[in-house]
Scaffold this motif. Sequence first.
Motif: not given
Lengths: 309, 309, 309
Positions: B42, B45, B71, B73, B94-101, C63, C67
């Motif tokens: 829960k 991302i 969830s 993206i 590197r950018v996706m690392s800022a968004y997803a887990d 995101t 979130r």
Amino acid sequence: MTTQKLRHLIEPEDFSLDELNHLIALGEEIHAAPEKYSEACKGKILATLFYEPSTRTKFSFETAMLRLGGSIIGFSDANTSSVSKGESIADTIRVMSAYADVAVMRHPKEGAPKLASLYSSIPIINGGDGGHQHPTQTLTDLLTIQTFKGSIDNQVVAFCGDLKFGRTVHSLIRTLARYNIKKFILISPEELKLPELLKRTLVDVYQVELMEVKTIEEVVEEIDILYMTRIQKERFFNEADYARLKDSYIIDKAKIQKAKQDMIIMHPLPRVNEIAYEVDTDPRAVYFEQAKLGVYIRMALIMKLLEVA
Amino acid sequence: MTTQKLRHLIEPEDFSLDELNHLIALGEEIHAAPEKYSEACKGKILATLFYEPSTRTKFSFETAMLRLGGSIIGFSDANTSSVSKGESIADTIRVMSAYADVAVMRHPKEGAPKLASLYSSIPIINGGDGGHQHPTQTLTDLLTIQTFKGSIDNQVVAFCGDLKFGRTVHSLIRTLARYNIKKFILISPEELKLPELLKRTLVDVYQVELMEVKTIEEVVEEIDILYMTRIQKERFFNEADYARLKDSYIIDKAKIQKAKQDMIIMHPLPRVNEIAYEVDTDPRAVYFEQAKLGVYIRMALIMKLLEVA
Amino acid sequence: MTTQKLRHLIEPEDFSLDELNHLIALGEEIHAAPEKYSEACKGKILATLFYEPSTRTKFSFETAMLRLGGSIIGFSDANTSSVSKGESIADTIRVMSAYADVAVMRHPKEGAPKLASLYSSIPIINGGDGGHQHPTQTLTDLLTIQTFKGSIDNQVVAFCGDLKFGRTVHSLIRTLARYNIKKFILISPEELKLPELLKRTLVDVYQVELMEVKTIEEVVEEIDILYMTRIQKERFFNEADYARLKDSYIIDKAKIQKAKQDMIIMHPLPRVNEIAYEVDTDPRAVYFEQAKLGVYIRMALIMKLLEVA
């Protein structure tokens, strides 16, 4: 765990009149208090299998599932799916059955959702198959009539525009014929008249009263529900025919001046130019509310098929 | 906050045999009671970075994450991503690392997910890179064998079809070789035999027993696991070779009549025509269950990489 | 139910300085404890209407909404939407208003999001319209400056690269001019200088101190914030001009050797080659953190527009 038979919605006839009325009633309840249903499908997944583009239907289904607390997987373009590797619909649906709890399919070929339902272990909803059926638009239309007119029975319903090719119109007319419609009025050019076979069925099987005219003006005063449709360019053999006909069945403020104050104007959308923008602010124009009601009826449908209703 | 080293899954060798067995065991537990895990991720991302289309793998991952309460993206087509603006994989990740887990990447170029993992601050899963690796298919296959045969050890495993180009087959064979497989049987035309180097590794490094044949019939009676693969048109230099070979390695009811009653037939899917439809109802056909198990093993994998397992 | 006027974000000027500062403060709070906001928008839906591709902006918004516990509908390609059936933006947004609670729109035509806002019954966020505005990038930039420099006031801000066409730069400069910026330094080739009209506005209306130079080297020692931009190929009339100019405004370790230790290097990304990879590990390079901060400020924005902040 019940052993109940798996239900699909391929065409409106899949549901009895009683079932349709229950769905509509549930749609009204959801409309009145959507927040009560916000976790009704928690943990459930809807697969949206769109083999041809459709913003409206896809978003309406996605919104319905999200508003029920469920989630979505799917594609909106067959080219980014395994279809391009030559997989059959039967196999695709069997795999999707392993992933999702319910699926909606739009397909350019008539009968594709029916075929899918034969191999599926989850409920299949027909999201439109070629020129054939579009049953959730019909459900949307029924809920809209119920909501704005208080009853589906005893109405004078006029259909205007392309009555020959419009699957939306055919689906709705067939279904309304199962109710006690007062009269159907068909407004269309010669080239786009309702197919003879369907007319015959309506009169012979359902004993409905049918009236065919060429212009809105001659009947506008007696209409309770005016159902407008888009005249699609791609339905015509040549550009000239299209140009000549496309503007003939446009409504504007002048054309509906003599209409009843409680008449409603419906449209499945997208609209191109068949309804003038000036009509949008008329209280009788309900087509954007219709789009919203489409979410509620789809919520009801998903709940029914997942047996949480 | 732990200082544990970030884990990725680029190839099956990234996990020890112990780790593989733990994953499989977790996959079995999830299969037995999926609802117990419905909130395990829960608030997390998953990014699905698909630089080439793949319905099956993408949906399987998405379903896995959604069933864990997380969830999604992502994109399914590099053309609608910043890639078209000339961004490097290093920057994208590197950018996706800022968004997803956690992220899964499919890419037409071998090594792309590995490259991504070097720049990522979140776990990267290889969702298939060119003809190279497809480790989550291998995990799916392991869980399927464990589920239907009770053990991965002591089986006679036959691979049939395109053994030359199929990354699925290479990945699975290498991994099975780390278990105590009784015997590998390779069934393929001359043109599509397992690469010599891989055969040599199997025999020299892993001391597995290898047998090569041209037809299913000559070995069908001793097979415990029959792994079928698709013969892809695009692998052939000319249409004639493809036409001559594609039907040679099709199984139907007749060909498996003499097989063991508890043999299982696996296929990574999509299937084109290498398994006749009549086989689908045979209890030995487990390829659709295999697709379902793919969701459970991916749930286990995501939990492991996010350290919630 | 409030009767408050519906708010949109079409350009940064839609928000007062007070409102901007509140947003930035909320962004900082979310950054400090994102888990506190994980259900702030539960049950809400964000529509992402991307009429042209943009991985970064789309994913950042998605995101942000996820979130906050909300969910997403949308498209990333106008070709898979009803737009291809000739629907107007006005109609599309009225229908989307029936589905979602807030929408972000990216469109190749300037003014499209503004037009949408006139017909919408839900808040519209401009996600970039042609060469015009990109207000959420500006918000991201403000939060980045606040986070790394402690204040937006009293900074020496240098912009380097394409200052003629970059909407990101214009939007940010206009907004920073509303703060007490110490000095703007504009570093660009003759062909890509900041438009004369914008310069005049800055000097005449906002009384900012402006300095124009041709190279980074001559000013690097006094810069607090170095804002780099991509020089886009498509902006040039011929290949030769592009080739001659594109490398002139690249920074590398050597070029920033004499810069302040607490200078920060920002970039809206994607970067092509205007920042050498060797700079990435310099503590002054904050562009990937900037991408992360973009999620937090968008969370703050969505909360504000949905009135849950």
